[in-house]
Every structure is written in structure tokens, then in C-alpha cells.
Design a protein around this motif. Sequence first.
Motif, PDB file in Angstrom:
ATOM      1  N   GLU A 249       0.810  -1.216   0.000  1.00  0.00           N
ATOM      2  CA  GLU A 249       0.000   0.000   0.000  1.00  0.00           C
ATOM      3  C   GLU A 249       0.845   1.267   0.000  1.00  0.00           C
ATOM      4  O   GLU A 249       0.581   2.204  -0.762  1.00  0.00           O
ATOM      5  N   LEU A 250       1.872   1.334   0.848  1.00  0.00           N
ATOM      6  CA  LEU A 250       2.736   2.521   0.869  1.00  0.00           C
ATOM      7  C   LEU A 250       3.449   2.688  -0.471  1.00  0.00           C
ATOM      8  O   LEU A 250       3.562   3.808  -0.986  1.00  0.00           O
ATOM      9  N   SER A 251       3.915   1.589  -1.049  1.00  0.00           N
ATOM     10  CA  SER A 251       4.548   1.677  -2.364  1.00  0.00           C
ATOM     11  C   SER A 251       3.572   2.220  -3.397  1.00  0.00           C
ATOM     12  O   SER A 251       3.937   3.039  -4.246  1.00  0.00           O
ATOM     13  N   SER A 252       2.298   1.803  -3.315  1.00  0.00           N
ATOM     14  CA  SER A 252       1.287   2.295  -4.250  1.00  0.00           C
ATOM     15  C   SER A 252       1.087   3.792  -4.106  1.00  0.00           C
ATOM     16  O   SER A 252       1.004   4.528  -5.102  1.00  0.00           O
ATOM     17  N   GLU A 253       1.006   4.275  -2.875  1.00  0.00           N
ATOM     18  CA  GLU A 253       0.842   5.711  -2.636  1.00  0.00           C
ATOM     19  C   GLU A 253       2.045   6.484  -3.159  1.00  0.00           C
ATOM     20  O   GLU A 253       1.905   7.548  -3.785  1.00  0.00           O
ATOM     21  N   ALA A 254       3.245   5.957  -2.902  1.00  0.00           N
ATOM     22  CA  ALA A 254       4.462   6.626  -3.372  1.00  0.00           C
ATOM     23  C   ALA A 254       4.511   6.653  -4.900  1.00  0.00           C
ATOM     24  O   ALA A 254       4.919   7.653  -5.497  1.00  0.00           O
ATOM     25  N   LEU A 255       4.079   5.567  -5.547  1.00  0.00           N
ATOM     26  CA  LEU A 255       4.084   5.521  -7.009  1.00  0.00           C
ATOM     27  C   LEU A 255       3.136   6.564  -7.596  1.00  0.00           C
ATOM     28  O   LEU A 255       3.455   7.211  -8.591  1.00  0.00           O
ATOM     29  N   GLN A 256       1.962   6.726  -6.974  1.00  0.00           N
ATOM     30  CA  GLN A 256       1.026   7.724  -7.487  1.00  0.00           C
ATOM     31  C   GLN A 256       1.580   9.139  -7.325  1.00  0.00           C
ATOM     32  O   GLN A 256       1.328  10.012  -8.168  1.00  0.00           O
ATOM     33  N   LEU A 257       2.329   9.362  -6.267  1.00  0.00           N
ATOM     34  CA  LEU A 257       2.888  10.688  -6.006  1.00  0.00           C
ATOM     35  C   LEU A 257       4.215  10.920  -6.733  1.00  0.00           C
ATOM     36  O   LEU A 257       4.789  12.003  -6.646  1.00  0.00           O
ATOM     37  N   GLY A 258       4.714   9.904  -7.437  1.00  0.00           N
ATOM     38  CA  GLY A 258       5.966  10.061  -8.175  1.00  0.00           C
ATOM     39  C   GLY A 258       7.194  10.078  -7.297  1.00  0.00           C
ATOM     40  O   GLY A 258       8.231  10.647  -7.680  1.00  0.00           O
ATOM     41  N   LYS A 259       7.117   9.446  -6.113  1.00  0.00           N
ATOM     42  CA  LYS A 259       8.256   9.430  -5.194  1.00  0.00           C
ATOM     43  C   LYS A 259       9.191   8.260  -5.513  1.00  0.00           C
ATOM     44  O   LYS A 259       8.737   7.146  -5.757  1.00  0.00           O
ATOM     45  N   LYS A 260      10.488   8.529  -5.511  1.00  0.00           N
ATOM     46  CA  LYS A 260      11.438   7.431  -5.704  1.00  0.00           C
ATOM     47  C   LYS A 260      11.427   6.538  -4.460  1.00  0.00           C
ATOM     48  O   LYS A 260      11.144   6.999  -3.335  1.00  0.00           O
ATOM     49  N   LEU A 261      11.741   5.260  -4.671  1.00  0.00           N
ATOM     50  CA  LEU A 261      11.604   4.262  -3.612  1.00  0.00           C
ATOM     51  C   LEU A 261      12.914   3.524  -3.372  1.00  0.00           C
ATOM     52  O   LEU A 261      13.577   3.100  -4.325  1.00  0.00           O
ATOM     53  N   LEU A 262      13.255   3.364  -2.106  1.00  0.00           N
ATOM     54  CA  LEU A 262      14.327   2.462  -1.684  1.00  0.00           C
ATOM     55  C   LEU A 262      13.674   1.451  -0.752  1.00  0.00           C
ATOM     56  O   LEU A 262      13.218   1.815   0.344  1.00  0.00           O
ATOM     57  N   ILE A 263      13.613   0.202  -1.191  1.00  0.00           N
ATOM     58  CA  ILE A 263      12.806  -0.801  -0.500  1.00  0.00           C
ATOM     59  C   ILE A 263      13.693  -1.832   0.177  1.00  0.00           C
ATOM     60  O   ILE A 263      14.586  -2.421  -0.451  1.00  0.00           O
ATOM     61  N   LYS A 264      13.444  -2.059   1.469  1.00  0.00           N
ATOM     62  CA  LYS A 264      14.087  -3.152   2.211  1.00  0.00           C
ATOM     63  C   LYS A 264      13.023  -4.203   2.528  1.00  0.00           C
ATOM     64  O   LYS A 264      12.249  -4.034   3.467  1.00  0.00           O
ATOM     65  N   PRO A 265      12.964  -5.280   1.743  1.00  0.00           N
ATOM     66  CA  PRO A 265      11.929  -6.291   1.994  1.00  0.00           C
ATOM     67  C   PRO A 265      12.141  -6.990   3.324  1.00  0.00           C
ATOM     68  O   PRO A 265      13.277  -7.178   3.771  1.00  0.00           O
ATOM     69  N   LEU A 266      11.046  -7.344   3.945  1.00  0.00           N
ATOM     70  CA  LEU A 266      11.097  -8.090   5.200  1.00  0.00           C
ATOM     71  C   LEU A 266      11.557  -9.515   4.896  1.00  0.00           C
ATOM     72  O   LEU A 266      10.879 -10.257   4.185  1.00  0.00           O
ATOM     73  N   HIS A 267      12.706  -9.890   5.415  1.00  0.00           N
ATOM     74  CA  HIS A 267      13.256 -11.216   5.150  1.00  0.00           C
ATOM     75  C   HIS A 267      12.317 -12.289   5.703  1.00  0.00           C
ATOM     76  O   HIS A 267      11.840 -12.197   6.828  1.00  0.00           O
ATOM     77  N   GLY A 268      12.047 -13.278   4.864  1.00  0.00           N
ATOM     78  CA  GLY A 268      11.157 -14.358   5.276  1.00  0.00           C
ATOM     79  C   GLY A 268       9.729 -14.159   4.829  1.00  0.00           C
ATOM     80  O   GLY A 268       8.896 -15.040   5.040  1.00  0.00           O
ATOM     81  N   GLN A 269       9.410 -13.014   4.207  1.00  0.00           N
ATOM     82  CA  GLN A 269       8.047 -12.781   3.719  1.00  0.00           C
ATOM     83  C   GLN A 269       8.096 -12.671   2.197  1.00  0.00           C
ATOM     84  O   GLN A 269       8.521 -11.655   1.642  1.00  0.00           O
ATOM     85  N   PHE A 270       7.642 -13.724   1.531  1.00  0.00           N
ATOM     86  CA  PHE A 270       7.788 -13.781   0.080  1.00  0.00           C
ATOM     87  C   PHE A 270       6.965 -12.703  -0.618  1.00  0.00           C
ATOM     88  O   PHE A 270       7.324 -12.270  -1.724  1.00  0.00           O
ATOM     89  N   GLU A 271       5.878 -12.245   0.014  1.00  0.00           N
ATOM     90  CA  GLU A 271       5.070 -11.198  -0.595  1.00  0.00           C
ATOM     91  C   GLU A 271       5.908  -9.941  -0.825  1.00  0.00           C
ATOM     92  O   GLU A 271       5.869  -9.330  -1.899  1.00  0.00           O
ATOM     93  N   GLN A 272       6.685  -9.542   0.193  1.00  0.00           N
ATOM     94  CA  GLN A 272       7.509  -8.344   0.045  1.00  0.00           C
ATOM     95  C   GLN A 272       8.645  -8.567  -0.942  1.00  0.00           C
ATOM     96  O   GLN A 272       8.990  -7.665  -1.722  1.00  0.00           O
ATOM     97  N   LEU A 273       9.234  -9.756  -0.953  1.00  0.00           N
ATOM     98  CA  LEU A 273      10.268 -10.060  -1.938  1.00  0.00           C
ATOM     99  C   LEU A 273       9.692 -10.003  -3.354  1.00  0.00           C
ATOM    100  O   LEU A 273      10.341  -9.524  -4.288  1.00  0.00           O
TER     101      LEU A 273
END
Length: 355
Positions: A249-273
Amino acid sequence: MKILYGVQGTGNGHIARARVMAAALAKRDDVSVDFVFTGRDPEKYFDMDVFGNYRTLAGLSFVTRHGKIDEWRTLKNANIRQCFRDIKQFDTVGYDLLINDFEPITAWAAKRSKLPSISISHQAAFSFPVPKAGDTVTDRLLMKYFAPTDIQLGVHWFHFNQPILPPFVADKPLASPAKQHVLVYLPFEEINDIQQMLEPLSDQQFMCFHPGISAPLDCGHIHWQPTSKLTFQTALQHCAGVIANGGFELSSEALQLGKKLLIKPLHGQFEQLSNVLTLNQLDLCQTLFQLDTDVVEEWLDAPENEPITFPDDPSLLIDWLVMGNWQDTKSLCDALWRQVTYGNKTREKLLSLAF
């Protein structure tokens, strides 16, 4: 129509998606809805007025430590017996439909009582052939049986020619955002670890939100804030970029606002990976696999993203729910994707990947 709406309360993304739906549902005189949240201690929910007289139950959640899922503590803390009791005792009489966002108590209660049920969630997208990374047999079983429903409607940044909806994002880009700070939201990391990563980057202001912070605290160029919807949304609108975990959800909001993203996925959660995989394939994020000052410093010079326009009004979805022809997902999906506008670079990338 009387709707039961079950929401996984572990992450704020599920709740943010439900807020958009709740605001739209409240405007209708042909629908009433009762919200149920599980997976979080009742006192840790915040900014919940839009949900009216919502209910909370224990449900099931995961425990993290230093940016990783702690499987042992997750199993130790899971009160399976209470979960089964809540499912057995949950009364679904009088409801016409369950809408479920990866919430197990209402999903299994509906299955038990044969109440029609529809998943509308990012997790439901992984029922279909979409980009995946790090998924195991356990993950696949979890996605199938954790919160089972009759119909799955996924939510994702592209439809992949599947029964998948775009996210609903209410905030639009400002004409002149301040861009004086970088927003940091890493709720699964330790506060001291985040502080140490950002401390050397004294030329950049950082606005850091964390559930472990109870009151605003300034540490030089690092400004700590407790979690708050209004303060967070203001900081997001005016930031120069976002450092966050791989939640959808936060990534979606950032994408709509045109914000660049630096993402640290939660290790062990395949959804975030998997989210990071998709964003990387579309050149919409850079990845932080561990808290690394050098990676952050390099990312600070990266260009902005082109904004993606997502729908902001779920009225079409609510109309579809009320009409009751739930097997026809294609007409709904097609209508909503016509409201999505990608930037030129993202559109070209989608064409080259032939999703």
C-alpha cells in the motif's frame, strides 16, 4: 445489502486499503457494513473513526526481529486454540456477503456457515501467475488456506491478464511539494539500527515514523515521529523519496505521487520479496537488503519516479458487489484498469516485459 468486512490488522497497508473502502461505503444508502480487525492488540490501532463500531479479535500475526520474521516466536505467540474458538463462535447470520482482506477468522467463519465470500487483497493476486520471489511450499499453502474465500480479486500494480484490480489511492501529487526530507518507514527494524544507518548522512533531513516512538523526537537531521495517518500523509506528500519495507500500500501511494523508492523487503516474507521483484522489473525502485549507509547515500542522488495514476473512487467496485454477479470479474477489472495511467518509461517497460 449487509456486508461483513474482515481486515488483517498486522500491517497498516490492509487498514489503509480498508479506509478507502469504508469512506466510499459510508456514502451509500443501499449498503451497510461491519468491520472486523484481527492480528494486532486493540490499543495499537489508530485513526479508526471511519470504521464506526468495528470489532477486534486476536487472530494470527507474525513476530519480527531485526528486519526478519522470527518463525519460532511467531509460532510460540500464535494462540491457535483461541483462533478456532473465535471462528466457531463468530455469528455470520444476517450478512449477505463477506469481503475479506487476508483475515482468517471471518474467512473461515464464512466458509463454515456458507456465507458468500470475496477476497479483495494484494495477497489474492498471488493466487494467479504474477511475478513471485522466494515463495516456498509453505507460502503457497498459507496463501491458499490462511483466509480462504469463494472468489479471489487480487490487487496489484498491473493486471497480468488476471482477475486483478488496481489499488485505490486517494492522494494526488501536489503542484509544489517541499521535498526537504526523505520519509523513512521501517517498522520491522530496530530504532537504533535505523538511527545508525542515517546518522552519517547529515546533509539530508530524514522524517522517520516508527511504532516504537511515542512522541516526536529530533536527533539532529533525523526526526522521529509516532505513527499517525495525518502526519504521515503530509510527510509523504512533501518528501523527496521513501525508504520503506516492501509493503504494497505505501509503495502504491508513493508511485502515485511520483516518489522514488528504496525498499528493504522483510526477510522471510515472500510477498515483500515479490513486490520488490515487480518494482525492480519496472525500474520503479532500488533495493536495500540490509541497513547500509552507502546504499542510501547512492540512492539519494537517484531521479524521481514518473507518477502512476490509480483510481481513487471504489464506487464501481461497490456497484459490482451490490449487483451480485460476482463471477463476472472481467468487466469490473477492465473498467478500473481503464482509469490507470502509466508514465512513458513504465509503459515502455511493461511492453518490453510482455506481461
